[in-house]
Structures are given as structure tokens and as C-alpha cells.
Design a protein around this motif. Structure first.
Motif, mmCIF file in Angstrom:
data_model
loop_
_atom_site.group_PDB
_atom_site.id
_atom_site.type_symbol
_atom_site.label_atom_id
_atom_site.label_comp_id
_atom_site.label_asym_id
_atom_site.label_seq_id
_atom_site.Cartn_x
_atom_site.Cartn_y
_atom_site.Cartn_z
ATOM 1 N N LYS A 23 19.614 -23.972 49.394
ATOM 2 C CA LYS A 23 18.292 -23.414 49.146
ATOM 3 C C LYS A 23 17.406 -24.398 48.381
ATOM 4 C CE LYS A 23 20.136 -18.694 49.124
ATOM 5 N NZ LYS A 23 20.226 -17.405 48.394
ATOM 6 N N GLN A 24 16.108 -24.095 48.408
ATOM 7 C CA GLN A 24 15.084 -24.853 47.682
ATOM 8 C C GLN A 24 15.087 -26.333 48.087
ATOM 9 O OE1 GLN A 24 15.885 -23.983 43.525
ATOM 10 N NE2 GLN A 24 14.793 -22.032 43.651
ATOM 11 N N LEU A 25 15.318 -26.572 49.354
ATOM 12 C CA LEU A 25 15.247 -27.943 49.856
ATOM 13 C C LEU A 25 13.802 -28.290 50.197
ATOM 14 C CD1 LEU A 25 18.366 -28.002 52.218
ATOM 15 C CD2 LEU A 25 18.215 -28.786 49.848
ATOM 16 N N LYS A 26 13.493 -29.569 50.129
ATOM 17 C CA LYS A 26 12.144 -30.034 50.388
ATOM 18 C C LYS A 26 12.118 -30.948 51.609
ATOM 19 C CE LYS A 26 10.866 -29.795 45.482
ATOM 20 N NZ LYS A 26 10.359 -30.553 44.307
ATOM 21 N N ASN A 27 10.931 -31.109 52.162
ATOM 22 C CA ASN A 27 10.767 -31.998 53.307
ATOM 23 C C ASN A 27 11.122 -33.434 52.935
ATOM 24 O OD1 ASN A 27 9.836 -29.769 54.618
ATOM 25 N ND2 ASN A 27 7.721 -30.455 54.788
ATOM 26 N N GLY A 28 11.655 -34.140 53.950
ATOM 27 C CA GLY A 28 11.976 -35.534 53.722
ATOM 28 C C GLY A 28 13.418 -35.846 54.064
ATOM 29 N N PRO A 29 13.828 -37.078 53.815
ATOM 30 C CA PRO A 29 15.208 -37.462 54.128
ATOM 31 C C PRO A 29 16.210 -36.773 53.206
ATOM 32 C CG PRO A 29 14.078 -39.220 52.954
ATOM 33 C CD PRO A 29 13.035 -38.194 53.263
ATOM 34 N N VAL A 30 17.378 -36.473 53.760
ATOM 35 C CA VAL A 30 18.421 -35.821 52.971
ATOM 36 C C VAL A 30 19.767 -36.415 53.347
ATOM 37 C CG1 VAL A 30 18.803 -33.958 54.639
ATOM 38 C CG2 VAL A 30 19.315 -33.569 52.222
ATOM 39 N N ASN A 31 20.645 -36.469 52.385
ATOM 40 C CA ASN A 31 21.992 -36.995 52.568
ATOM 41 C C ASN A 31 22.971 -35.856 52.342
ATOM 42 O OD1 ASN A 31 24.346 -38.457 52.645
ATOM 43 N ND2 ASN A 31 23.828 -39.850 50.986
ATOM 44 N N LEU A 32 23.503 -35.296 53.425
ATOM 45 C CA LEU A 32 24.377 -34.125 53.356
ATOM 46 C C LEU A 32 25.841 -34.555 53.328
ATOM 47 C CD1 LEU A 32 22.542 -32.044 56.094
ATOM 48 C CD2 LEU A 32 22.316 -31.758 53.612
ATOM 49 N N ASN A 34 12.153 -21.582 55.275
ATOM 50 C CA ASN A 34 11.722 -21.256 53.914
ATOM 51 C C ASN A 34 12.514 -22.041 52.870
ATOM 52 O OD1 ASN A 34 9.786 -19.315 54.760
ATOM 53 N ND2 ASN A 34 11.428 -17.801 55.016
ATOM 54 N N GLY A 35 12.706 -23.316 53.161
ATOM 55 C CA GLY A 35 13.408 -24.177 52.220
ATOM 56 C C GLY A 35 14.914 -24.070 52.273
ATOM 57 N N GLU A 36 15.440 -23.314 53.250
ATOM 58 C CA GLU A 36 16.876 -23.111 53.338
ATOM 59 C C GLU A 36 17.457 -23.830 54.560
ATOM 60 O OE1 GLU A 36 17.768 -18.985 53.323
ATOM 61 O OE2 GLU A 36 17.105 -18.676 51.233
ATOM 62 N N LEU A 37 18.693 -24.257 54.409
ATOM 63 C CA LEU A 37 19.422 -24.930 55.494
ATOM 64 C C LEU A 37 20.868 -24.491 55.465
ATOM 65 C CD1 LEU A 37 19.574 -27.081 57.760
ATOM 66 C CD2 LEU A 37 20.135 -28.752 55.974
ATOM 67 N N THR A 38 21.361 -23.956 56.574
ATOM 68 C CA THR A 38 22.757 -23.535 56.666
ATOM 69 C C THR A 38 23.599 -24.655 57.259
ATOM 70 O OG1 THR A 38 22.194 -21.189 56.888
ATOM 71 C CG2 THR A 38 24.356 -21.881 57.709
ATOM 72 N N LEU A 39 24.690 -24.956 56.580
ATOM 73 C CA LEU A 39 25.656 -25.936 57.060
ATOM 74 C C LEU A 39 26.931 -25.223 57.466
ATOM 75 C CD1 LEU A 39 25.422 -28.745 54.325
ATOM 76 C CD2 LEU A 39 24.068 -28.493 56.419
ATOM 77 N N ARG A 40 27.507 -25.631 58.595
ATOM 78 C CA ARG A 40 28.811 -25.145 59.042
ATOM 79 C C ARG A 40 29.737 -26.340 59.198
ATOM 80 N NH1 ARG A 40 25.441 -22.584 62.734
ATOM 81 N NH2 ARG A 40 26.075 -24.064 64.342
ATOM 82 N N GLY A 41 31.034 -26.061 59.094
ATOM 83 C CA GLY A 41 31.959 -27.157 59.296
ATOM 84 C C GLY A 41 33.400 -26.715 59.358
ATOM 85 N N ILE A 42 34.283 -27.701 59.372
ATOM 86 C CA ILE A 42 35.724 -27.483 59.440
ATOM 87 C C ILE A 42 36.408 -28.391 58.428
ATOM 88 C CG2 ILE A 42 35.881 -26.700 61.834
ATOM 89 C CD1 ILE A 42 36.448 -29.615 62.639
ATOM 90 N N ALA A 43 37.589 -27.993 58.022
ATOM 91 C CA ALA A 43 38.411 -28.801 57.120
ATOM 92 C C ALA A 43 39.868 -28.597 57.487
ATOM 93 C CB ALA A 43 38.162 -28.413 55.663
ATOM 94 N N PHE A 44 40.712 -29.577 57.142
ATOM 95 C CA PHE A 44 42.154 -29.459 57.393
ATOM 96 C C PHE A 44 42.890 -30.480 56.551
ATOM 97 C CE2 PHE A 44 40.481 -32.497 60.449
ATOM 98 C CZ PHE A 44 41.394 -33.536 60.443
ATOM 99 N N ASP A 45 44.214 -30.297 56.453
ATOM 100 C CA ASP A 45 45.064 -31.283 55.781
ATOM 101 C C ASP A 45 46.407 -31.310 56.491
ATOM 102 O OD1 ASP A 45 46.297 -28.922 54.739
ATOM 103 O OD2 ASP A 45 46.842 -29.986 52.902
ATOM 104 N N CYS A 46 47.442 -31.764 55.803
ATOM 105 C CA CYS A 46 48.749 -31.931 56.450
ATOM 106 C C CYS A 46 49.559 -30.641 56.504
ATOM 107 C CB CYS A 46 49.548 -33.023 55.745
ATOM 108 S SG CYS A 46 50.052 -32.602 54.057
ATOM 109 N N GLY A 47 49.019 -29.543 55.977
ATOM 110 C CA GLY A 47 49.750 -28.287 56.088
ATOM 111 C C GLY A 47 49.825 -27.463 54.819
ATOM 112 N N SER A 48 49.302 -27.974 53.706
ATOM 113 C CA SER A 48 49.293 -27.132 52.505
ATOM 114 C C SER A 48 48.191 -26.091 52.584
ATOM 115 C CB SER A 48 49.105 -27.993 51.249
ATOM 116 O OG SER A 48 47.768 -28.443 51.112
ATOM 117 N N GLY A 49 47.173 -26.358 53.400
ATOM 118 C CA GLY A 49 46.043 -25.455 53.541
ATOM 119 C C GLY A 49 44.866 -25.899 52.689
ATOM 120 N N ILE A 50 43.699 -25.357 52.999
ATOM 121 C CA ILE A 50 42.470 -25.757 52.317
ATOM 122 C C ILE A 50 42.162 -24.785 51.173
ATOM 123 C CG2 ILE A 50 39.980 -26.098 52.568
ATOM 124 C CD1 ILE A 50 41.741 -28.279 53.841
#
Length: 413
Positions: A367-376, A316-332
Motif C-alpha cells: 500500500k501507499q506506493l507512488k508512481n515511478g520505478p520500483v524494486n520488488l 489507489n496506490g496499492e499493488l498485489t504481489l503473488r508468488g511461490i516459495a520452496f526448499d528441500c523439504g522442511s517447508g516454508i
């Protein structure tokens, strides 16, 4: 783990990467057969990476055979926040590395500018010093090197030469204090059991400033995720330097020497050096005027559940993204995401904090994404204020990549 569990490293069929041999020997288990088979013919812009089993490892992407260099298939980072020991990448500098070590006979020597030189067994380390555990990211300095443009020499790595796991060991500071650090100590230099295959090859000896060596989170570790270190990840002990790139994390640690000077060995003065510029970058084909050692990790983030170049079904026009992040130790502090190539950004929700040195999960539903190419895109900001650049500064070693990565996909209803 029993001592003889490490003896199978002498079996040539396994070291050559024979899948059938490993399975028949009962030394290999694949957590998801479909996942493994889907990657057997995986291609890469700068070469083909075969999925190859090694002892105590799931099939990993082989970069080189001698010395062993294995990369974790990226799909693992969406399966678990903690990287299983069998999935942790492998990187050696010297071809003559140990394949069979008797833990009960292994000795760590502490020498140099100390009042009481020590020779410590693994049992000594466990009995004499307080044990600590925490989660930490290990990342190769060349992680993502194959994505540099123009191309740089060296192992053409994707983004799988990283891992997050729990380490257990004792503080290096406690061991050094037990030896009694002498006056004017400036650095420690240290090495493991791996040796050059040729006399002209420099020994892999690294150095660490004494202040860093005495910081509370630098460990002499014997366990990953509550189990003994895999042989290819440093059994029986390795140095753990949280927030620093992997070359400082010495495998098969055997000797630490306190010195009053700055170590001038090849792996301290020539290897893992970057331009002394604000972003460690220079224009391609430009000589480096001044260079400095590469030390701290840079802030990074990745989308883990969407594969580049794939067709993705919208809900329904929605896309869920999951991921990870990190740095040198200060935290995200934050992760922001974009579905229009960086024109607009939306904040992702940060998941559980399992330690400032660890992966931090994040999630967002666009949300409210449309069909076609996307750059995430996903861009992390650390508590230190450091954020990822939109363009990657270039350096001739292909080190410390931390650009905002782009995932191109085709959306369909």
C-alpha cells in the motif's frame, strides 16, 4: 495411456520443432493462444530462446536441440501451483536418449550386493508394492545460471527449469528390501536407457547413499499428475528424490546396483560439484580447493505475477504481489516482501500447504506506493531456518542459485 501413443517420437518434423506440423498432427494444444504468441519472439540477455513444440509438450523455450533441453516460460508459474505435464521442463545429458519405449517390455533390474536379484516389469512394481503419491518440486541444478555474474559456461538458463507436480509410484526402500540388501552396502548406483552418442562420452550413471535410498519419500515413479510420465520426462519410470536437485532423478530407470564402495564415475566425481564452503561460493577466477557433490535444494522464492521491466498500473496506490516459495523439504515458514530494494520488509500471507516438498503460494498487497520505478523483492525462510541471501554466492558451475530475486517495474496511477 495406450502403448502406441509414444511411437510418434520418431517423426522428425516434430523433433525439429515444426509448429505447423505439430498442430496439423493433432499432437499439440496451446492453453492460451495469446500467451503463446506473445512469447514467440522473447529475447534474453544471454541469447534468444525460441518457443518450440515437442511431442506431449506445449511450446517451451528451447535451450539446446541435441540433447533436448527445454525451459518452461516463467508465466506458467503464475497460472497454476501444479505445473501441467505438458509444461514441465526437459533436460537430458546424453544425445542418444529413447524416443519410443514399449512399457510392457520394460524391465528394472535390481542387482549387486543383494540377496535376491530382481527383474521387475512395470506391472510387477504396481502389483507387488504399496503405491504412494505426493506433490514435489523438481528443479535443475543450473536453474537461473544465466543470471550469474560474471557469466559461467553451460546452458544459459533463466528461472524456468523447475516444476511442481504430483508423483505416483512405489518406495525405492520397499523394492530394495524385497531384494534383500547385503552387508556393508554403502550406495546404490543407477542408470536409465539414454546412452552416449560418442564412445568417449561418459555414461550417465548416478549414485545415492544407501541411507537416502532407504528414506521413505524416494520413489520409483510412473505417473505425474495422475497420468503416465511424458516420454521426455522419463517414461515409463524414473527415480524421484524429493529435496534433491534434478540430476538425481534418473529418467527411463532401468538398472539399480547396490554397491559396497563409493561410486567413482564421472557423473559422481566430476559433474555437479560445488565448492566445500559455507555457502558453496568462491570468488570468481579462484581455484576450488575442496569440492563436494551438490545434493539438496536451497530455499527459493519468486514473484510470479509481475514481469521484470514492465509498466504496472496501481490501484489507489496499492499493488498485489503473488508468488511461490520452496526448499528441500522442511517447508516454508515465512515470505517477506520489499518495495524499496530491501530497506524494509513486510510479511506475506502464505497460501495452502500442498506438501513440504511442493511450491508454497504466497500473496501480499503493498500500500501507499507512488508512481515511478520500483524494486520488488521476495525473501523466503524455511522451517529449517535457512533464508535467502541478498547477494548470490558465485560458483564456476552456476549451480544452486537462490538469491533474493529483484523485479524492476515502473508504477503508474
Amino acid at each position: 495411456m495406450k502403448k502406441d501413443e509414444h511411437s510418434f517420437f520418431s517423426r522428425r518434423t516434430l523433433l525439429k520443432g515444426g509448429l505447423a506440423s505439430a498442430v496439423s498432427a493433432g499432437l499439440l494444444s496451446i492453453p492460451n493462444k495469446a500467451w503463446a504468441l506473445s512469447l514467440l519472439d522473447q529475447g534474453f540477455e544471454n541469447g534468444i530462446r525460441e518457443l518450440v513444440p515437442y511431442p506431449q509438450k506445449y511450446p517451451l523455450l528451447r535451450i539446446t536441440t541435441r540433447p533436448v533441453h527445454l525451459e518452461t516460460p516463467f508465466s506458467y508459474f503464475d497460472q497454476s501451483l501444479i505445473t501441467p505435464n505438458k509444461a514441465v521442463f526437459v533436460r537430458y545429458h546424453l544425445a542418444n536418449h529413447p524416443l519410443n519405449i514399449d512399457e510392457s517390455a520394460h524391465i528394472l533390474s535390481i542387482k549387486g550386493n543383494v540377496n535376491h536379484p530382481l527383474k521387475l516389469s512395470i506391472a510387477d512394481l504396481k502389483q507387488r508394492f504399496n503405491q504412494v503419491s505426493f506433490n514435489v518440486v523438481l528443479q535443475c541444478a543450473g536453474n537461473g545460471r544465466a543470471l550469474f555474474s560474471p557469466r559461467v559456461p553451460g546452458a544459459q538458463l533463466g528461472n524456468g527449469s523447475m516444476a511442481c507436480f504430483k508423483v505416483t509410484g512405489v518406495r525405492l526402500a520397499d523394492v530394495l528390501k524385497a531384494a534383500g540388501i547385503g552387508p556393508n552396502a554403502r550406495q546404490i548406483k543407477y542408470r536409465g536407457l539414454d546412452e552416449p552418442a560418442l564412445p568417449v562420452t561418459p555414461a550417465f550413471i548416478r549414485a545415492l547413499d544407501i541411507d537416502k535410498a532407504l528414506s521413505e519419500h524416494v520413489l520409483i515413479a510412473w505417473a505425474m499428475n495422475g497420468e503416465p510420465l511424458p516420454m521426455l520426462n522419463g517414461f515409463p519410470i524414473r527415480l524421484v528424490v524429493p529435496g534433491y536437485f534434478a540430476p538425481y532423478w534418473m529418467k527411463h530407470l532401468s538398472e539399480i546396483e547396490v554397491i559396497n564402495t563409493e561410486f567413482d564415475g564421472w557423473f559422481a566425481k566430476e559433474a555437479y560439484m560445488v565448492p566445500d564452503t559455507e555457502n558453496n561460493g568462491i570468488a570468481p577466477n579462484t581455484p576450488i580447493k575442496n569440492k563436494i557433490p551438490l545434493t539438496k535444494l536451497k530455499v527459493r522464492s519468486f514473484i510470479t505475477n509481475i514481469e521484470n521491466g514492465k509498466k504496472i498500473k496501481l490501484n489507489n496506490g496499492e499493488l498485489t504481489l503473488r508468488g511461490i516459495a520452496f526448499d528441500c523439504g522442511s517447508g516454508i515458514r515465512a515470505v517477506d516482501c520489499s518495495a524499496d530494494g530491501g530497506k524494509t520488509w513486510l510479511p506475506a500471507a502464505l497460501g495452502k500447504n500442498i506438501g513440504h516438498y511442493a511450491f508454497r503460494p504466497w500473496i501480499i498487497t503493498l500500500k501507499q506506493l507512488k508512481n515511478g520505478p520500483v524494486n520488488l523483492m521476495a525473501r523466503a525462510t524455511a522451517n529449517s531456518g535457512e533464508t535467502q541471501p541478498l547477494e548470490q554466492p558465485w560458483n564456476p558451475g552456476g549451480y544452486a542459485r537462490n538469491v533474493v530475486e529483484r523485479v524492476h517495474a515502473q508504477l503508474e496511477s
